[in-house]
Design a protein around this motif. Sequence first.
Motif, PDB file in Angstrom:
ATOM      1  N   HIS A  38       0.569  -1.183  -0.389  1.00  0.00           N
ATOM      2  CA  HIS A  38       0.531   0.085  -0.045  1.00  0.00           C
ATOM      3  C   HIS A  38       0.609   1.233   0.153  1.00  0.00           C
ATOM      4  O   HIS A  38       0.372   2.108  -0.446  1.00  0.00           O
ATOM      5  CB  HIS A  38      -0.720  -0.147   0.931  1.00  0.00           C
ATOM      6  CG  HIS A  38      -1.644  -0.991   1.219  1.00  0.00           C
ATOM      7  ND1 HIS A  38      -3.333  -0.719   0.611  1.00  0.00           N
ATOM      8  CD2 HIS A  38      -2.126  -2.278   1.723  1.00  0.00           C
ATOM      9  CE1 HIS A  38      -4.104  -1.897   0.366  1.00  0.00           C
ATOM     10  NE2 HIS A  38      -2.892  -2.567   0.867  1.00  0.00           N
TER      11      HIS A  38
ATOM     12  N   LYS B  54     -15.572   4.660   3.015  1.00  0.00           N
ATOM     13  CA  LYS B  54     -15.676   3.292   3.927  1.00  0.00           C
ATOM     14  C   LYS B  54     -16.059   4.142   5.026  1.00  0.00           C
ATOM     15  O   LYS B  54     -15.404   4.251   5.757  1.00  0.00           O
ATOM     16  CB  LYS B  54     -15.100   2.381   3.600  1.00  0.00           C
ATOM     17  CG  LYS B  54     -15.473   2.769   1.929  1.00  0.00           C
ATOM     18  CD  LYS B  54     -14.484   1.328   0.880  1.00  0.00           C
ATOM     19  CE  LYS B  54     -14.745   0.818  -0.412  1.00  0.00           C
ATOM     20  NZ  LYS B  54     -13.972   0.773  -1.329  1.00  0.00           N
TER      21      LYS B  54
ATOM     22  N   VAL C 241     -12.605  -5.810   5.358  1.00  0.00           N
ATOM     23  CA  VAL C 241     -11.078  -6.560   4.065  1.00  0.00           C
ATOM     24  C   VAL C 241      -9.485  -6.535   4.820  1.00  0.00           C
ATOM     25  O   VAL C 241      -9.386  -7.975   4.339  1.00  0.00           O
ATOM     26  CB  VAL C 241     -10.978  -4.554   3.684  1.00  0.00           C
ATOM     27  CG1 VAL C 241      -9.780  -5.430   2.350  1.00  0.00           C
ATOM     28  CG2 VAL C 241     -12.101  -4.247   2.652  1.00  0.00           C
TER      29      VAL C 241
ATOM     30  N   ASP D 142     -13.091   7.749  -1.683  1.00  0.00           N
ATOM     31  CA  ASP D 142     -13.140   6.497  -2.060  1.00  0.00           C
ATOM     32  C   ASP D 142     -12.752   5.653  -1.458  1.00  0.00           C
ATOM     33  O   ASP D 142     -13.252   4.775  -0.747  1.00  0.00           O
ATOM     34  CB  ASP D 142     -12.414   6.148  -3.503  1.00  0.00           C
ATOM     35  CG  ASP D 142     -13.455   6.035  -4.609  1.00  0.00           C
ATOM     36  OD1 ASP D 142     -14.165   7.164  -4.678  1.00  0.00           O
ATOM     37  OD2 ASP D 142     -13.084   6.095  -6.311  1.00  0.00           O
ATOM     38  N   VAL D 143     -12.040   5.974  -0.623  1.00  0.00           N
ATOM     39  CA  VAL D 143     -11.010   4.522   0.419  1.00  0.00           C
ATOM     40  C   VAL D 143     -11.992   5.567   1.832  1.00  0.00           C
ATOM     41  O   VAL D 143     -12.645   4.780   3.129  1.00  0.00           O
ATOM     42  CB  VAL D 143     -10.198   4.200   0.536  1.00  0.00           C
ATOM     43  CG1 VAL D 143      -9.722   3.619   1.323  1.00  0.00           C
ATOM     44  CG2 VAL D 143      -9.488   3.267  -0.616  1.00  0.00           C
TER      45      VAL D 143
ATOM     46  N   LYS E 216      -9.266  -9.367   0.533  1.00  0.00           N
ATOM     47  CA  LYS E 216     -10.375  -9.422  -0.632  1.00  0.00           C
ATOM     48  C   LYS E 216      -9.490  -9.654  -1.562  1.00  0.00           C
ATOM     49  O   LYS E 216      -8.220  -9.182  -2.109  1.00  0.00           O
ATOM     50  CB  LYS E 216     -10.662  -7.735  -0.836  1.00  0.00           C
ATOM     51  CG  LYS E 216     -11.247  -7.948  -2.050  1.00  0.00           C
ATOM     52  CD  LYS E 216     -11.854  -5.904  -1.539  1.00  0.00           C
ATOM     53  CE  LYS E 216     -12.706  -5.874  -2.610  1.00  0.00           C
ATOM     54  NZ  LYS E 216     -12.902  -4.383  -2.726  1.00  0.00           N
TER      55      LYS E 216
ATOM     56  N   GLY F  60      -5.770   2.056  -7.595  1.00  0.00           N
ATOM     57  CA  GLY F  60      -7.334   2.213  -7.879  1.00  0.00           C
ATOM     58  C   GLY F  60      -7.836   2.137  -5.805  1.00  0.00           C
ATOM     59  O   GLY F  60      -9.276   2.227  -5.290  1.00  0.00           O
ATOM     60  N   HIS F  61      -6.700   1.986  -5.011  1.00  0.00           N
ATOM     61  CA  HIS F  61      -7.091   1.886  -3.590  1.00  0.00           C
ATOM     62  C   HIS F  61      -6.555   2.483  -2.709  1.00  0.00           C
ATOM     63  O   HIS F  61      -5.915   2.466  -1.710  1.00  0.00           O
ATOM     64  CB  HIS F  61      -7.343  -0.083  -3.375  1.00  0.00           C
ATOM     65  CG  HIS F  61      -7.773  -0.166  -3.833  1.00  0.00           C
ATOM     66  ND1 HIS F  61      -8.967  -0.579  -3.396  1.00  0.00           N
ATOM     67  CD2 HIS F  61      -8.059  -0.932  -5.380  1.00  0.00           C
ATOM     68  CE1 HIS F  61      -9.708  -1.148  -4.191  1.00  0.00           C
ATOM     69  NE2 HIS F  61      -9.199  -1.951  -5.067  1.00  0.00           N
ATOM     70  N   ASP F  62      -6.499   4.277  -3.354  1.00  0.00           N
ATOM     71  CA  ASP F  62      -4.604   4.956  -2.473  1.00  0.00           C
ATOM     72  C   ASP F  62      -6.313   5.559  -0.832  1.00  0.00           C
ATOM     73  O   ASP F  62      -7.188   5.662  -1.318  1.00  0.00           O
ATOM     74  CB  ASP F  62      -5.839   6.573  -3.527  1.00  0.00           C
ATOM     75  CG  ASP F  62      -4.677   7.467  -3.370  1.00  0.00           C
ATOM     76  OD1 ASP F  62      -4.054   7.600  -1.885  1.00  0.00           O
ATOM     77  OD2 ASP F  62      -4.353   8.622  -3.282  1.00  0.00           O
ATOM     78  N   PHE F  63      -5.524   5.333   0.063  1.00  0.00           N
ATOM     79  CA  PHE F  63      -6.300   4.868   1.039  1.00  0.00           C
ATOM     80  C   PHE F  63      -6.556   6.876   1.651  1.00  0.00           C
ATOM     81  O   PHE F  63      -6.933   7.549   2.303  1.00  0.00           O
ATOM     82  CB  PHE F  63      -4.964   4.702   2.703  1.00  0.00           C
ATOM     83  CG  PHE F  63      -5.193   3.144   2.821  1.00  0.00           C
ATOM     84  CD1 PHE F  63      -6.152   2.632   1.758  1.00  0.00           C
ATOM     85  CD2 PHE F  63      -4.101   2.366   3.474  1.00  0.00           C
ATOM     86  CE1 PHE F  63      -6.033   1.310   1.821  1.00  0.00           C
ATOM     87  CE2 PHE F  63      -3.957   1.288   2.829  1.00  0.00           C
ATOM     88  CZ  PHE F  63      -4.536   0.505   2.318  1.00  0.00           C
TER      89      PHE F  63
ATOM     90  N   LEU G 285     -13.558  -1.063   6.273  1.00  0.00           N
ATOM     91  CA  LEU G 285     -12.226  -1.360   6.778  1.00  0.00           C
ATOM     92  C   LEU G 285     -12.003  -2.675   7.349  1.00  0.00           C
ATOM     93  O   LEU G 285     -10.952  -3.351   6.681  1.00  0.00           O
ATOM     94  CB  LEU G 285     -11.304  -0.094   6.773  1.00  0.00           C
ATOM     95  CG  LEU G 285     -11.834   1.621   5.769  1.00  0.00           C
ATOM     96  CD1 LEU G 285     -10.901   2.085   6.119  1.00  0.00           C
ATOM     97  CD2 LEU G 285     -11.604   1.153   4.302  1.00  0.00           C
TER      98      LEU G 285
END
Length: 101
Positions: free
Chosen positions: A41, A61, A69, A57-58, A74, A50-53, A66
């Motif tokens: 990460h 959540k 996951v 988008d993240v 995942k 696509g999963h930039d903390f 979180l």
Amino acid sequence: MKRNGLPVFTFATALAVVLALPLSAHAQAADLYKAKCAMCHGADGKKAAGHDFTSADVQKKSDADLTAVITDGKAPKMPKYGDKLKPEEIKGLVAYIRTLK
Ligand code: HEC
């Protein structure tokens, strides 16, 4: 004089413990993140495509999402940590991810 030394010491020790606890929980989560998560990460949380903390988008959540996951993983690439980390450690990691935004 000797008699007064002990209670003061005890109070100072108790105060130091109370003050140090929240700090050490955060430091622990940061160390865990560096040891187990940063290689995928990134130290700043921006690496996994696509999963930039740090992204909305993240961050939008829920803690429960979180936590799920991290606990269950995942497919195909996010490993599951439910059997490797304690619930408090996972909670600490979720809190840590919140600090990356
Ligand atoms: C082997 C590489 C790898 C490691 C190690 C890893 N992850 Fe992941 N992680 C991923 C990938 C890839 C995804 C995206 C999964 C998907 O949705 O396809 C992901 C997704 C996530 C998500 C969900 C993000 C979202 O957009 O919903 C969280 C939260 C997460 N990882 C936390 C962690 C934490 C905390 C650790 C360390 C305990 C960790 N990961 C270790 C690869 C990894």
